[in-house]
Design a protein around this motif. Structure first.
Motif, PDB file in Angstrom:
ATOM      1  N   GLY A  49      -1.423   0.909   3.128  1.00 16.96           N
ATOM      2  CA  GLY A  49      -2.306   2.010   2.740  1.00 16.96           C
ATOM      3  C   GLY A  49      -2.101   2.528   1.322  1.00 16.96           C
ATOM      4  O   GLY A  49      -2.583   3.610   0.980  1.00 16.96           O
ATOM      5  N   LYS A  50      -1.442   1.743   0.473  1.00 15.65           N
ATOM      6  CA  LYS A  50      -1.180   2.201  -0.906  1.00 15.65           C
ATOM      7  C   LYS A  50      -2.484   2.475  -1.657  1.00 15.65           C
ATOM      8  O   LYS A  50      -2.639   3.520  -2.292  1.00 15.65           O
ATOM      9  N   SER A  51      -3.426   1.507  -1.565  1.00 16.66           N
ATOM     10  CA  SER A  51      -4.696   1.700  -2.286  1.00 16.66           C
ATOM     11  C   SER A  51      -5.482   2.863  -1.709  1.00 16.66           C
ATOM     12  O   SER A  51      -6.169   3.577  -2.436  1.00 16.66           O
ATOM     13  N   THR A  52      -5.369   3.046  -0.401  1.00 12.72           N
ATOM     14  CA  THR A  52      -6.082   4.160   0.233  1.00 12.72           C
ATOM     15  C   THR A  52      -5.545   5.495  -0.300  1.00 12.72           C
ATOM     16  O   THR A  52      -6.317   6.379  -0.678  1.00 12.72           O
ATOM     17  N   VAL A  53      -4.215   5.612  -0.378  1.00 13.56           N
ATOM     18  CA  VAL A  53      -3.611   6.844  -0.924  1.00 13.56           C
ATOM     19  C   VAL A  53      -4.035   7.020  -2.388  1.00 13.56           C
ATOM     20  O   VAL A  53      -4.397   8.129  -2.825  1.00 13.56           O
ATOM     21  N   LEU A  90       5.650   3.493   1.408  1.00 14.42           N
ATOM     22  CA  LEU A  90       4.898   3.645   2.661  1.00 14.42           C
ATOM     23  C   LEU A  90       5.448   2.624   3.655  1.00 14.42           C
ATOM     24  O   LEU A  90       5.867   1.532   3.253  1.00 14.42           O
ATOM     25  N   SER A  91       5.410   2.985   4.945  1.00 16.61           N
ATOM     26  CA  SER A  91       5.971   2.041   5.916  1.00 16.61           C
ATOM     27  C   SER A  91       4.920   1.035   6.356  1.00 16.61           C
ATOM     28  O   SER A  91       3.732   1.178   6.051  1.00 16.61           O
ATOM     29  N   ALA A  92       5.372   0.025   7.085  1.00 13.33           N
ATOM     30  CA  ALA A  92       4.493  -1.069   7.533  1.00 13.33           C
ATOM     31  C   ALA A  92       3.317  -0.489   8.313  1.00 13.33           C
ATOM     32  O   ALA A  92       3.448   0.549   8.960  1.00 13.33           O
ATOM     33  N   PRO A  93       2.163  -1.174   8.246  1.00 11.94           N
ATOM     34  CA  PRO A  93       1.001  -0.648   8.968  1.00 11.94           C
ATOM     35  C   PRO A  93       1.253  -0.597  10.477  1.00 11.94           C
ATOM     36  O   PRO A  93       1.979  -1.418  11.014  1.00 11.94           O
ATOM     37  N   LEU A  94       0.650   0.408  11.108  1.00 10.79           N
ATOM     38  CA  LEU A  94       0.790   0.524  12.555  1.00 10.79           C
ATOM     39  C   LEU A  94       0.035  -0.608  13.223  1.00 10.79           C
ATOM     40  O   LEU A  94      -1.072  -0.959  12.801  1.00 10.79           O
ATOM     41  N   PRO A  95       0.598  -1.209  14.301  1.00 13.79           N
ATOM     42  CA  PRO A  95      -0.152  -2.240  15.016  1.00 13.79           C
ATOM     43  C   PRO A  95      -1.391  -1.618  15.654  1.00 13.79           C
ATOM     44  O   PRO A  95      -1.328  -0.497  16.141  1.00 13.79           O
ATOM     45  N   VAL A 147      -5.271   4.927   8.291  1.00 12.14           N
ATOM     46  CA  VAL A 147      -4.299   3.885   7.920  1.00 12.14           C
ATOM     47  C   VAL A 147      -3.022   4.512   7.361  1.00 12.14           C
ATOM     48  O   VAL A 147      -1.980   3.866   7.327  1.00 12.14           O
ATOM     49  N   VAL A 148      -3.112   5.766   6.915  1.00 11.65           N
ATOM     50  CA  VAL A 148      -1.896   6.504   6.546  1.00 11.65           C
ATOM     51  C   VAL A 148      -1.946   7.866   7.232  1.00 11.65           C
ATOM     52  O   VAL A 148      -3.012   8.450   7.392  1.00 11.65           O
ATOM     53  N   THR A 149      -0.773   8.334   7.656  1.00 11.71           N
ATOM     54  CA  THR A 149      -0.696   9.592   8.392  1.00 11.71           C
ATOM     55  C   THR A 149       0.342  10.500   7.749  1.00 11.71           C
ATOM     56  O   THR A 149       1.482  10.083   7.545  1.00 11.71           O
ATOM     57  N   ASP A 150      -0.079  11.686   7.400  1.00  9.82           N
ATOM     58  CA  ASP A 150       0.829  12.731   6.922  1.00  9.82           C
ATOM     59  C   ASP A 150       1.691  12.285   5.732  1.00  9.82           C
ATOM     60  O   ASP A 150       2.901  12.441   5.736  1.00  9.82           O
ATOM     61  N   VAL A 151       1.028  11.720   4.723  1.00  9.74           N
ATOM     62  CA  VAL A 151       1.754  11.293   3.517  1.00  9.74           C
ATOM     63  C   VAL A 151       1.690  12.420   2.478  1.00  9.74           C
ATOM     64  O   VAL A 151       0.625  12.969   2.216  1.00  9.74           O
ATOM     65  N   SER A 152       2.863  12.758   1.916  1.00  5.85           N
ATOM     66  CA  SER A 152       2.895  13.757   0.849  1.00  5.85           C
ATOM     67  C   SER A 152       3.569  13.150  -0.366  1.00  5.85           C
ATOM     68  O   SER A 152       4.589  12.456  -0.227  1.00  5.85           O
ATOM     69  N   LEU A 153       2.991  13.376  -1.525  1.00  2.00           N
ATOM     70  CA  LEU A 153       3.674  12.958  -2.755  1.00  2.00           C
ATOM     71  C   LEU A 153       3.204  13.784  -3.929  1.00  2.00           C
ATOM     72  O   LEU A 153       2.092  14.324  -3.922  1.00  2.00           O
ATOM     73  N   THR A 154       4.073  13.893  -4.916  1.00  2.00           N
ATOM     74  CA  THR A 154       3.795  14.722  -6.092  1.00  2.00           C
ATOM     75  C   THR A 154       4.078  13.937  -7.361  1.00  2.00           C
ATOM     76  O   THR A 154       5.106  13.265  -7.451  1.00  2.00           O
ATOM     77  N   VAL A 155       3.155  14.026  -8.309  1.00  2.00           N
ATOM     78  CA  VAL A 155       3.382  13.453  -9.637  1.00  2.00           C
ATOM     79  C   VAL A 155       3.422  14.624 -10.622  1.00  2.00           C
ATOM     80  O   VAL A 155       2.431  15.335 -10.795  1.00  2.00           O
ATOM     81  N   HIS A 156       4.582  14.829 -11.235  1.00  2.00           N
ATOM     82  CA  HIS A 156       4.722  15.896 -12.230  1.00  2.00           C
ATOM     83  C   HIS A 156       4.195  15.412 -13.579  1.00  2.00           C
ATOM     84  O   HIS A 156       4.241  14.211 -13.865  1.00  2.00           O
ATOM     85  N   PRO A 157       3.758  16.323 -14.438  1.00  2.00           N
ATOM     86  CA  PRO A 157       3.361  15.928 -15.783  1.00  2.00           C
ATOM     87  C   PRO A 157       4.495  15.161 -16.457  1.00  2.00           C
ATOM     88  O   PRO A 157       5.668  15.528 -16.330  1.00  2.00           O
ATOM     89  N   GLY A 158       4.169  14.091 -17.129  1.00  2.00           N
ATOM     90  CA  GLY A 158       5.162  13.296 -17.860  1.00  2.00           C
ATOM     91  C   GLY A 158       5.949  12.332 -16.996  1.00  2.00           C
ATOM     92  O   GLY A 158       6.663  11.474 -17.508  1.00  2.00           O
TER      93      GLY A 158
END
Ligand code: ATP
Length: 206
Positions: A38-42, A200-205, A15-26
């Motif tokens: 796919g927000k909950s999936t990520v 995240l972009s709209a889900p793929l059909p 449901v998500v493909t090639d998503v990258s994200l970073t959360v820095h401390p603070g």
């Protein structure tokens, strides 16, 4: 840093493909996108609750090798879900729910989220969603997580409870340097709360 690199994840199909994200401390990173994107999936992948098909999760430079019940790395991440009733054992009092992860800070944590002694003695069906979510926040902070993932945590709550919970999380971040991933449909909330937002972009059909 809590980092997802090239995450492809889903169930029968991605449901998500090639998503990258970073959360820095603070830092607080928002995660937005239409329903089903796919927000909950990520969030579940970054909370180590769901194994991705491909990609890597790193916590403070350490690559995650086991998802689900690998407790050593899981305790570094606290999670709050949209529906507190699904995440608390209905037989527990709020005091027992907060004590569940271990540690002896129940009174301190209850003070932090403004739960009185009377409320701590009640079971989930005897309190409001907002009061139960306060207990879930206290429980999520019990083991002093380095990162907190909030998946639509405020959807069931009114504006003043939302503001109170966000205030508690901000104070915890200031004191501990924890990073937060905040998922919400509420773009106004994310604009105020998050330092940056990943969309995240709209889900793929199908
Ligand atoms: N356990 C599951 N088994 C099979 N499919 C699932 C499961 N959980 C979610 N999905 C599907 O995966 C897709 C993405 O769902 P997800 O909950 O990650 O999206 P979301 O962006 O968080 O949506 P929403 O904003 O509506 O909560 C949806 O099509 C959903 O039906």
């Amino acid at each position: 840093m809590l980092t997802g690199i090239g995450i492809t994840a889903g169930y029968q199909a991605p449901v998500v493909t090639d998503v990258s994200l970073t959360v820095h401390p603070g830092q607080t990173v928002g995660l937005a996108g239409p329903s089903g994107s796919g927000k909950s999936t990520v969030a579940r992948v970054l909370a180590l609750l769901h194994k991705p098909f491909a990609g890597t999760v790193e916590i403070d430079g350490e690559t995650v090798t086991g998802f689900r019940f690998k407790a050593r790395q899981r305790t570094r991440i606290g999670v709050l879900f949209q529906q507190p009733r699904l995440s608390v054992d209905p037989r527990f009092t709020l005091r027992q729910a907060i004590a569940e992860p271990g540690g002896d800070r129940v009174d301190e944590l209850a003070d932090l989220v403004m739960l009185t002694d009377d409320l701590l003695g009640r079971r989930p069906h005897e309190v409001s969603d907002g009061q139960l979510q306060r207990a879930c926040l206290a429980r999520a902070l019990a083991l002093k997580p380095r990162y907190l993932i909030c998946d639509e945590m405020t959807t069931m709550l009114d504006a003043s409870t939302t503001a109170a919970l966000v205030g508690v999380i901000r104070a915890y971040q200031r004191e501990s340097g924890a990073g937060v991933l905040a998922i919400s449909h509420d773009t106004t909330l994310l604009t105020r709360w998050a330092d940056e937002t990943v969309r995240l972009s709209a889900p793929l059909p199908r």
